[in-house]
Design a protein around this motif. Structure first.
Motif, PDB file in Angstrom:
ATOM      1  N   PRO A 190      -3.261  -8.077  -6.424  1.00  0.00           N
ATOM      2  CA  PRO A 190      -3.709  -6.956  -7.144  1.00  0.00           C
ATOM      3  C   PRO A 190      -4.886  -6.246  -6.319  1.00  0.00           C
ATOM      4  O   PRO A 190      -5.375  -5.027  -6.341  1.00  0.00           O
ATOM      5  CB  PRO A 190      -4.565  -7.515  -8.346  1.00  0.00           C
ATOM      6  N   GLY A 191      -5.574  -7.031  -5.478  1.00  0.00           N
ATOM      7  CA  GLY A 191      -6.801  -6.461  -4.416  1.00  0.00           C
ATOM      8  C   GLY A 191      -6.281  -5.801  -3.395  1.00  0.00           C
ATOM      9  O   GLY A 191      -6.967  -5.060  -2.939  1.00  0.00           O
ATOM     10  N   ALA A 192      -5.012  -5.493  -3.244  1.00  0.00           N
ATOM     11  CA  ALA A 192      -4.198  -5.035  -1.865  1.00  0.00           C
ATOM     12  C   ALA A 192      -3.536  -3.586  -2.253  1.00  0.00           C
ATOM     13  O   ALA A 192      -2.654  -3.113  -1.561  1.00  0.00           O
ATOM     14  CB  ALA A 192      -3.336  -5.726  -1.422  1.00  0.00           C
ATOM     15  N   ALA A 193      -3.661  -2.972  -3.405  1.00  0.00           N
ATOM     16  CA  ALA A 193      -3.103  -1.899  -3.988  1.00  0.00           C
ATOM     17  C   ALA A 193      -4.569  -0.860  -4.343  1.00  0.00           C
ATOM     18  O   ALA A 193      -5.206  -1.332  -5.128  1.00  0.00           O
ATOM     19  CB  ALA A 193      -2.344  -2.172  -5.276  1.00  0.00           C
ATOM     20  N   PHE A 194      -4.023   0.376  -4.177  1.00  0.00           N
ATOM     21  CA  PHE A 194      -4.976   1.395  -4.279  1.00  0.00           C
ATOM     22  C   PHE A 194      -4.285   2.649  -5.028  1.00  0.00           C
ATOM     23  O   PHE A 194      -3.129   2.948  -4.517  1.00  0.00           O
ATOM     24  CB  PHE A 194      -5.552   1.794  -2.920  1.00  0.00           C
ATOM     25  N   THR A 195      -4.973   3.444  -5.699  1.00  0.00           N
ATOM     26  CA  THR A 195      -4.590   4.614  -6.254  1.00  0.00           C
ATOM     27  C   THR A 195      -5.595   5.682  -6.290  1.00  0.00           C
ATOM     28  O   THR A 195      -5.339   6.799  -6.810  1.00  0.00           O
ATOM     29  CB  THR A 195      -4.099   4.501  -7.776  1.00  0.00           C
TER      30      THR A 195
ATOM     31  N   VAL B  27     -10.234 -12.100  -0.569  1.00  0.00           N
ATOM     32  CA  VAL B  27      -9.023 -11.663   0.022  1.00  0.00           C
ATOM     33  C   VAL B  27      -8.098 -12.776   0.299  1.00  0.00           C
ATOM     34  O   VAL B  27      -8.401 -13.903   0.516  1.00  0.00           O
ATOM     35  CB  VAL B  27      -9.693 -11.284   1.495  1.00  0.00           C
ATOM     36  N   ASP B  28      -6.902 -12.780  -0.297  1.00  0.00           N
ATOM     37  CA  ASP B  28      -5.905 -13.641  -0.572  1.00  0.00           C
ATOM     38  C   ASP B  28      -5.390 -13.759   1.222  1.00  0.00           C
ATOM     39  O   ASP B  28      -4.678 -13.066   1.649  1.00  0.00           O
ATOM     40  CB  ASP B  28      -4.908 -13.256  -1.357  1.00  0.00           C
ATOM     41  N   THR B  29      -5.045 -15.128   1.462  1.00  0.00           N
ATOM     42  CA  THR B  29      -4.891 -15.302   2.705  1.00  0.00           C
ATOM     43  C   THR B  29      -3.511 -16.279   2.769  1.00  0.00           C
ATOM     44  O   THR B  29      -2.665 -16.804   3.495  1.00  0.00           O
ATOM     45  CB  THR B  29      -5.323 -16.000   3.950  1.00  0.00           C
ATOM     46  N   ASN B  30      -2.782 -16.322   1.425  1.00  0.00           N
ATOM     47  CA  ASN B  30      -1.495 -17.034   1.077  1.00  0.00           C
ATOM     48  C   ASN B  30      -0.563 -16.098   1.191  1.00  0.00           C
ATOM     49  O   ASN B  30      -0.021 -15.552   0.157  1.00  0.00           O
ATOM     50  CB  ASN B  30      -1.713 -17.587  -0.156  1.00  0.00           C
ATOM     51  N   TYR B  31      -0.164 -15.560   2.454  1.00  0.00           N
ATOM     52  CA  TYR B  31       0.533 -14.218   2.485  1.00  0.00           C
ATOM     53  C   TYR B  31       2.131 -14.520   2.268  1.00  0.00           C
ATOM     54  O   TYR B  31       2.553 -15.552   2.395  1.00  0.00           O
ATOM     55  CB  TYR B  31       0.662 -14.035   3.984  1.00  0.00           C
ATOM     56  N   VAL B  32       2.766 -13.581   1.669  1.00  0.00           N
ATOM     57  CA  VAL B  32       4.146 -13.722   1.424  1.00  0.00           C
ATOM     58  C   VAL B  32       4.828 -13.041   2.681  1.00  0.00           C
ATOM     59  O   VAL B  32       4.612 -11.735   2.818  1.00  0.00           O
ATOM     60  CB  VAL B  32       4.440 -12.980   0.070  1.00  0.00           C
ATOM     61  N   LEU B  33       5.608 -13.608   3.308  1.00  0.00           N
ATOM     62  CA  LEU B  33       6.588 -13.045   4.373  1.00  0.00           C
ATOM     63  C   LEU B  33       7.975 -12.516   3.588  1.00  0.00           C
ATOM     64  O   LEU B  33       8.373 -13.377   2.921  1.00  0.00           O
ATOM     65  CB  LEU B  33       6.821 -14.032   5.450  1.00  0.00           C
ATOM     66  N   LEU B  34       8.101 -11.284   4.009  1.00  0.00           N
ATOM     67  CA  LEU B  34       9.259 -10.693   3.597  1.00  0.00           C
ATOM     68  C   LEU B  34      10.412 -10.260   4.483  1.00  0.00           C
ATOM     69  O   LEU B  34       9.790  -9.770   5.672  1.00  0.00           O
ATOM     70  CB  LEU B  34       8.985  -9.477   2.451  1.00  0.00           C
ATOM     71  N   SER B  35      11.539 -10.642   4.214  1.00  0.00           N
ATOM     72  CA  SER B  35      12.670  -9.939   5.171  1.00  0.00           C
ATOM     73  C   SER B  35      13.080  -8.444   5.029  1.00  0.00           C
ATOM     74  O   SER B  35      13.206  -8.191   3.645  1.00  0.00           O
ATOM     75  CB  SER B  35      13.993 -10.857   5.011  1.00  0.00           C
TER      76      SER B  35
END
Length: 170
Positions: free
Chosen positions: A43-48, A146-154
């Motif tokens: 949620p902290g990485a989305a901006f409107t 700041v979340d550093t449990n990154y999700v890697l996507l293909s």
């Protein structure tokens, strides 16, 4: 059409210059006022809104001794006053740590929806996703929350799931 494509590529590249030079006032030349940016990571990485994006990026990036965002491989479609741009990003972050300078690197993509305004093309929607990362993760553990449990996507998986807006335009 070629002028539009060149202008759109310039806008996506100006984002990198703005971040790396800490010139967040330039975001007004990059993003529309009614933005929706999703940089992943919760949620902290989305901006409107533009003002919040500028303030948060200023705070987050202040701890780095240097950053370098390289945006490349732009693919653009234009339909009147609307456009889509898909590009790849490779980013490096450097920060002083207790035992010396650390470096963190990541790769990913931007899936942008742009709108033509009276002042030129602006990004109205951005989805940013990470494909790989490496280096010293402590560099990114710079701010509380700041979340550093990154999700890697293909990209292939995201495309198969219909989550790449650009691909709906080609």
């Amino acid at each position: 059409m070629a002028d539009d494509i060149a202008s759109i590529i310039n806008v996506t590249n100006l984002y990198a210059v703005a971040v790396d030079s800490h010139r967040y006032d330039l975001f007004e030349k990059v993003f529309a006022a009614d933005i929706h940016c999703d940089f992943g990571g919760g949620p902290g990485a989305a901006f409107t809104d533009l003002a919040t994006l500028q303030a948060v990026f200023k705070d987050i990036h202040a701890v780095f001794s240097a950053t370098q965002h390289m945006v490349l491989g732009h693919t653009v479609t234009v339909d009147g006053d609307n456009a889509h741009c898909f590009s790849y990003v490779s980013a490096r972050f450097r920060r002083g740590l207790e035992d010396g300078e650390g470096v963190f690197e990541s790769t990913g993509w931007y899936d942008d929806v742009l709108v033509r305004t009276a002042d030129g093309w602006r990004i109205r929607e951005r989805v940013s996703r990470m494909v790989t990362y490496g280096g010293d993760i402590r560099v990114m553990q710079a701010m509380p929350g700041v979340d550093t449990n990154y999700v890697l996507l293909s990209l292939a998986e995201e495309a198969a799931g219909g989550r790449i807006k650009f691909l709906s335009q080609v």
